[in-house]
Write a protein that holds these residues in place. Structure first.
Motif, short mmCIF file in Angstrom:
data_model
loop_
_atom_site.label_atom_id
_atom_site.label_comp_id
_atom_site.label_asym_id
_atom_site.label_seq_id
_atom_site.Cartn_x
_atom_site.Cartn_y
_atom_site.Cartn_z
N TYR A 210 -20.05 -10.68 -27.90
CA TYR A 210 -19.29 -11.86 -27.55
C TYR A 210 -18.71 -12.07 -29.31
CZ TYR A 210 -23.91 -13.11 -28.37
OH TYR A 210 -25.77 -13.23 -28.66
N PHE A 230 -19.96 -10.21 -22.94
CA PHE A 230 -18.93 -10.89 -22.81
C PHE A 230 -19.84 -11.48 -21.66
CE2 PHE A 230 -15.23 -8.18 -24.16
CZ PHE A 230 -14.83 -8.99 -24.81
N ASP A 234 -17.86 -17.96 -21.56
CA ASP A 234 -17.60 -18.03 -22.17
C ASP A 234 -16.17 -18.49 -23.00
OD1 ASP A 234 -17.85 -18.25 -25.55
OD2 ASP A 234 -18.26 -15.82 -25.68
N ASN A 238 -13.35 -15.29 -24.27
CA ASN A 238 -12.88 -14.08 -23.58
C ASN A 238 -11.37 -14.42 -23.29
OD1 ASN A 238 -15.34 -13.97 -23.52
ND2 ASN A 238 -15.78 -15.01 -20.57
N HIS A 265 -22.41 -18.23 -24.42
CA HIS A 265 -21.74 -17.24 -25.69
C HIS A 265 -23.15 -17.22 -26.65
CE1 HIS A 265 -19.87 -16.37 -29.82
NE2 HIS A 265 -20.72 -16.92 -30.18
#
Length: 296
Positions: A210, A230, A234, A238, A265
């Motif tokens: 992330y 990811f 988030d 992203n 996240h």
């Protein structure tokens, strides 16, 4: 005794607020004020704060002093950065072989106990590991994340990037290294990992949890293989991925990307309630396998 809620009792908006606070988009006062809007019944502000703040003591996977690992703090030169840096060096105990090397890059609060734990996990998996502390020039991680964030905000990102590039160079030249260096970074460290890949042609592999993307203009410079993780929820991080993915594809870069459903996240950080055990375990397994494929 303060009631500590269960994860399912807390609305997603609270996690989003914490993300804004952790990334200094909200002051502590603003964070507390907005958090009070979600304080209902037993979910008091103190209860929510107890739930959200990291708990390092009870969430260590590989303890300091684990006999399977040799670990010590070392200094290394950073001529384009702070001049001299400090970091935690770890490797399998009694190792006699040349090892693949991994730089572990912390979040935006210095080398806290969680990142030191991650470094030991990587060493336990068979790597020579260095986890630098970007707060070294300011005295090092102060013992709590709030002060750590404040301290790190006083340093320039480009200078810190040079400190971590220097760490990768140092590790590649270490007598115990086989010369193949990778980097894994989380949040701020994910951005650092992207940038090291774009700035250091000898980097072999980069794993990004992330993390913010490198400028698209820098993508042609990337030689390392990338693995990107990811969190579905988030949205802040992203939103930069589609353009970065397109640039990686257009420039023929080697990468694999994974999105983790319903994860926030910070899902890999097991000291906070954003932790998602299933996603974190899978992502870390993928990380170690990736490093074994590229660095050994």
């Amino acid at each position: 005794m303060t009631y500590i809620p269960k994860k399912e009792e807390v609305k997603q908006e609270v996690f989003d607020l914490y993300d804004d606070y952790a990334h200094q988009r909200l002051s502590r006062k603003e964070f507390m004020q907005r958090l009070s809007l979600f304080a209902v019944g037993s979910l008091t502000v103190p209860a929510l704060m107890s739930f959200l703040m990291p708990n390092y003591r009870d969430n260590v996977q590989v303890e300091e002093g684990d006999p399977r690992i040799a670990e010590s703090f070392v200094t290394y030169p950073s001529p384009k950065g702070a001049g001299e840096m400090k970091g935690l060096l770890c490797y399998p105990h009694n190792n006699t072989e040349a090892l693949g090397a991994v730089v572990v890059v912390h979040e935006n609060r210095g080398l806290n106990p969680h990142i030191a734990d991650v470094a030991r996990r990587a060493a336990l998996a068979g790597f020579l590991v260095l986890a630098p502390d970007a707060l070294s020039p300011l005295g090092g991680y102060p013992g709590n994340d709030d002060e750590g964030r404040e301290m790190q905000s006083k340093r320039g990102r480009e200078e810190m990037l040079e400190d971590f590039i220097a760490a990768a160079t140092f590790l590649g030249e270490h007598p115990m290294s086989n010369g193949k260096v990778g980097v894994v970074g989380f949040c701020f460290g994910g951005w650092i990992a992207n940038m090291i890949a774009a700035r250091l042609p000898q980097l072999v592999a980069a794993v990004l949890f992330y993390g913010g993307q490198a400028p698209v203009a820098d993508v042609p410079n990337i030689k390392a293989k990338l693995q990107l993780h990811f969190a579905e929820l988030d949205t802040r991080v992203n939103e930069g991925w589609p353009a970065y993915e397109e640039a990686l594809q257009q420039n023929g870069k080697q990468f694999s990307v994974f999105f983790y459903p319903k994860a926030n996240h910070g899902f890999h950080n097991d000291s906070t309630p954003r932790y998602d055990k299933e996603a974190a375990t899978l992502a870390w397994t993928r990380t170690i396998n990736f490093f074994k494929e590229t660095l050994l």
